[in-house]
Design a protein around this motif. Structure first.
Motif, PDB file in Angstrom:
ATOM      1  N   SER A 227       0.834  -1.208   0.000  1.00 37.33           N
ATOM      2  CA  SER A 227       0.000   0.000   0.000  1.00 37.33           C
ATOM      3  C   SER A 227       0.867   1.255   0.000  1.00 37.33           C
ATOM      4  O   SER A 227       0.604   2.222  -0.712  1.00 37.33           O
ATOM      5  CB  SER A 227      -0.915  -0.008   1.222  1.00 37.33           C
ATOM      6  OG  SER A 227      -1.646   1.191   1.306  1.00 37.33           O
ATOM      7  N   LYS A 231       1.312   4.481  -2.615  1.00 36.38           N
ATOM      8  CA  LYS A 231       1.228   5.884  -2.210  1.00 36.38           C
ATOM      9  C   LYS A 231       2.501   6.635  -2.579  1.00 36.38           C
ATOM     10  O   LYS A 231       2.457   7.796  -2.977  1.00 36.38           O
ATOM     11  CB  LYS A 231       0.983   5.976  -0.704  1.00 36.38           C
ATOM     12  CG  LYS A 231      -0.399   5.494  -0.282  1.00 36.38           C
ATOM     13  CD  LYS A 231      -0.576   5.611   1.227  1.00 36.38           C
ATOM     14  CE  LYS A 231      -1.961   5.130   1.650  1.00 36.38           C
ATOM     15  NZ  LYS A 231      -2.146   5.221   3.119  1.00 36.38           N
ATOM     16  N   THR A 234       2.424   7.550  -6.192  1.00 31.68           N
ATOM     17  CA  THR A 234       1.529   8.696  -6.413  1.00 31.68           C
ATOM     18  C   THR A 234       2.156   9.991  -5.915  1.00 31.68           C
ATOM     19  O   THR A 234       2.130  11.025  -6.587  1.00 31.68           O
ATOM     20  CB  THR A 234       0.188   8.456  -5.693  1.00 31.68           C
ATOM     21  OG1 THR A 234      -0.384   7.233  -6.156  1.00 31.68           O
ATOM     22  CG2 THR A 234      -0.769   9.613  -5.946  1.00 31.68           C
ATOM     23  N   THR A 235       2.729   9.890  -4.695  1.00 29.40           N
ATOM     24  CA  THR A 235       3.358  11.076  -4.098  1.00 29.40           C
ATOM     25  C   THR A 235       4.535  11.544  -4.933  1.00 29.40           C
ATOM     26  O   THR A 235       4.761  12.743  -5.116  1.00 29.40           O
ATOM     27  CB  THR A 235       3.828  10.759  -2.666  1.00 29.40           C
ATOM     28  OG1 THR A 235       2.720  10.296  -1.895  1.00 29.40           O
ATOM     29  CG2 THR A 235       4.429  11.992  -2.014  1.00 29.40           C
TER      30      THR A 235
END
Length: 757
Positions: A227, A231, A234-235
């Motif tokens: 997970s 993230k 994306t970050t």
């Protein structure tokens, strides 16, 4: 060689020990350590005691006293050495000795007491103490003698000599102990093995449980990690976009910065050009002013002093140039600077405790009125003068006259008949200070209460209350000076016209003008003078008027570099200070110098600099006239004073308002430069702002209480709530002691409370 007893009588203890160690081949700095047989014997009165027998040195040699005429000379312990401190056989000795009442021990020997040596007729008699005795009981496989704790004591070769002596009784006991020890160790090892086995099995079981738990956690962590990786991706994309946006913003900022720098450079160049233009204009103006001043000086309408004021010639103070620098030499530290001031004054035979100088310095920085109260000769005005000298300042002592009744006595007044202002020493001091704005000025009103202070000083005191900038002092109407200047202007124009008429422009001296008959007669005609009138008198009148206008302007701004100090005596020839004065001033009580602790003052003297040199302080280093701190309802001091005012001060008729509290906060900030003792601030505040106001009849009623009861309640409340720790003598006067003295005087005087009585 052995000595006889008589030869040893004059030896001291050190000599005796040195002689003994030398004979026994012991190093002078080493202790006397021996091996011997500790034996329990029955002495007089059937009481048991201990002796040390068969003594040998650590080298294995038997020891004996080196005395030639010792009648019982055989071995060291022919008569035995008693163990000091023991007579009865206690438990500790029973544990040490075996069944035969003996033990082989190692011990340290010292000279017996003089009485024991005299009693035994042996100046070299030695003894030992039980605490120095170590038992020789075991031998390990390294052939080293051990004590019962296993500490190595002596090599085997020495121990064997002793062991052979006691072999018959010593060996069976050792064998029994060895067997017993073997059984004990075997038992302990077996028990320890079983215990360790159980502990290992429990640990294995616990590890298996932890492993299962970790497996479950690992799966959970892996899921969380997947997970997080999503993230992060994306970050990362967002960060890349932000980075691009930030780079663009930085680039725009650089462009903007360049534009601003260019604008700043243009403005700097414009300012430089304007400055140069202003300088040129100022030079022209100064040249014009100087030419006009030269004319006035030549015509003798002004003197050299007025001329200097007009052309603003700088006045150098060579005295201050040779002083120490507050910033450079003392790094702007007020506490160390005050220590040097004390040393500087002490070097001139002027002694003040450190706390007086620190408190006075802090009060000067408040810009409030300071009143020094005390007996004549207590050093009040001397403090003003000597402190001013020590800080490179100027002191002005202005004596107050008993007939002063208005502000005119303090500041002077304008005489319309003479068309000039009649000045005073006080005003002249202010004017001098305004001409030297960098130099601290200290103006002292000496014997301030010879006249009623509220009569002559109240208006001026109101000016001192202004904290929005510097207050302005109006001396006389502006039109008065305008009339004088207008008349003077016309006179100069007439003189120029007359000189031009007779083509005498080269005459610049007034006396030469009068000597010229044509000019003299023409001036008299124009001015309407008769032959009896004098141009010289008219010239003198004009000179006096113009000097007054230039020297004393119609108004002056109160100089920032001035501090006002009052000195008062309290006796039957003086007036009490009114509540208005007390509310606005800090009262510092002075005791006689004879009551000073001179030894304490001398112990305080310290400085790292030349005590013959004063310190050069700039006026601004005494702080400017700033606004008082605001009243803070959450501040402990503000809350305490507000509560005391409601409960005590107002009922007793003592005025304590917001001004008093805000002055206290301001003083607290200044005193903090010298001391972080919060109790000292409270102590000094009550001494300087509250106690001087306590003047009333204690028998009067307030509601259902007499004022004397309120006074006693206030005294009780000061102890736990106001002053938490008493002020020591090196810090200053104790406010609680002063309060106790006040109450004591009131009791004697039928409860008439008067701090000044």
């Amino acid at each position: 060689m052995n000595r006889c007893i008589d030869e040893l009588q004059d030896f001291n203890d050190n000599d005796l020990l040195s002689y003994l160690k030398n004979d026994w081949d012991i190093n002078t700095h080493d202790e006397i350590e021996v091996i011997g047989e500790l034996k329990r014997i029955i002495g007089k009165n059937n009481r048991p005691s201990l002796v040390l027998k068969s003594v040998k040195g650590l080298n294995g040699e038997a020891l004996e006293y080196p005395i030639s005429d010792l009648h019982y000379k055989e071995t060291l312990l022919q008569r035995g050495l008693s163990v000091a401190g023991y007579v009865d056989i206690n438990d500790d000795i029973n544990l040490l000795l075996d069944k035969t009442n003996t033990a082989i021990v190692k011990t340290r020997l010292e000279l017996a007491s003089p009485s024991e040596r005299l009693k035994n007729k042996n100046p070299l008699l030695l003894e030992t103490e039980y605490k120095n005795v170590q038992l020789l009981k075991q031998i390990d496989n390294k052939d080293i003698a051990l004590d019962k704790e296993g500490n190595a004591l002596i090599e085997k070769t020495i121990y064997n000599q002793l062991y052979q002596i006691n072999k018959a009784k010593f060996e069976p006991e050792i064998l029994v102990e060895i067997e017993s020890e073997k059984e004990r160790l075997s038992r302990e090892i077996k028990e320890s093995h079983e215990q360790k086995k159980l502990e290992i099995e429990e640990a294995i079981l616990k590890l298996e449980q932890n492993l299962n738990s970790l497996t479950v956690e690992e799966e959970t962590v892996k899921g969380s990690l997947r997970s997080i990786e999503g993230k992060v991706a994306t970050t990362s994309k967002k960060l890349q976009e932000q980075d691009k946006s930030l780079s663009q913003a930085i680039q725009k900022s650089k462009v903007k910065k360049t534009e601003l720098l260019n604008e700043i450079q243009i403005i700097k160049e414009q300012l430089k050009a304007e400055k140069e233009n202003h300088m040129k204009m100022l030079e022209k103006l100064n040249a014009f002013v100087k030419s006009q001043a030269d004319t006035l000086l030549g015509l003798e309408f002004i003197d050299e002093n007025i001329y200097s004021q007009i052309v603003m010639e700088p006045q150098n103070d060579d005295r201050r140039d040779s002083l120490l620098s507050f910033n450079d030499d003392f790094k702007g530290n007020y506490k160390t600077a005050t220590a040097h001031i004390q040393a500087y004054l002490y070097n001139k035979d002027i002694m003040y405790p450190r706390h007086i100088l620190e408190n006075y310095f802090a009060l000067l920085q408040t810009n409030d009125l300071i009143i020094l109260a005390g007996e004549s000769g207590s050093g009040k005005t001397n403090l003003v003068k000597s402190f001013a000298e020590a800080v490179g300042g100027v002191s002005k002592i202005v004596p107050v006259k008993p007939n002063w009744t208005s502000s005119e006595d303090l500041l002077g007044y304008y005489n319309p008949l003479e068309k000039k202002y009649l000045s005073t020493p006080f005003l002249e001091a202010l004017l001098e200070a305004s001409q030297n704005p960098d130099v601290p000025y200290f103006i002292c009103l000496d014997e301030m209460n010879l006249a009623r202070v509220e009569y002559y000083f109240a208006d001026f005191l109101s000016l001192l209350e202004e904290r929005d900038g510097s207050p302005e002092i109006h001396l006389y109407a502006d039109d008065e000076s305008s009339h004088v200047l207008s008349e003077f202007k016309h006179v100069l124009e007439i003189i120029d016209e007359v000189k031009s008429k007779y083509k005498k422009g080269n005459i610049i001296n007034f006396v030469e003008l009068l000597k010229d008959e044509d000019i003299n007669q023409e001036l008299k005609r124009i001015f309407g003078f008769s032959d009896k009138d004098s141009l010289i008198k008219y010239h003198s009148d004009l000179r006096r008027m113009i000097s007054g206008v230039i020297s004393i302007p119609s108004s002056i701004v109160f100089p920032q570099n001035v501090r006002i100090i009052g000195a008062i005596n309290i006796d039957e020839t003086t007036h009490y200070l009114s509540p208005k004065i007390l509310d606005r001033a800090h009262i510092v009580k002075f005791d006689s110098p004879l009551l000073f602790d001179w030894a304490q003052i001398e112990s305080e003297i310290s400085t790292k600099h030349d005590a013959n040199k004063a310190i050069k302080f700039e006026a601004h280093e005494f702080d400017d006239r700033n606004k008082y701190p605001r009243f803070d309802r959450e501040n402990e001091f503000c809350l305490t004073l507000a509560g005391l005012t409601k409960s005590f001060f107002t009922p007793m008729g003592v005025e304590v308002g917001l001004r008093t509290i805000r002055q206290g906060l301001n003083y607290q900030n200044k005193l903090g430069e010298f001391s972080d003792n919060a109790d000292l601030f409270i102590n000094n505040f009550f001494l300087q702002k509250i106690l001087p106001k306590l003047t009333f009849d204690g028998n009067k009623m307030y509601g259902d209480k007499e004022l004397k009861d309120l006074l006693l309640q206030l005294q009780a409340q000061l102890h736990p709530h106001i002053i938490k720790s008493r002020v020591i003598s090196s810090d200053g006067i104790d406010a609680l002691e002063e309060f106790e003295i006040l109450v004591g005087k009131a009791k004697i005087n039928d409860w008439i409370v008067n701090y000044w009585a």
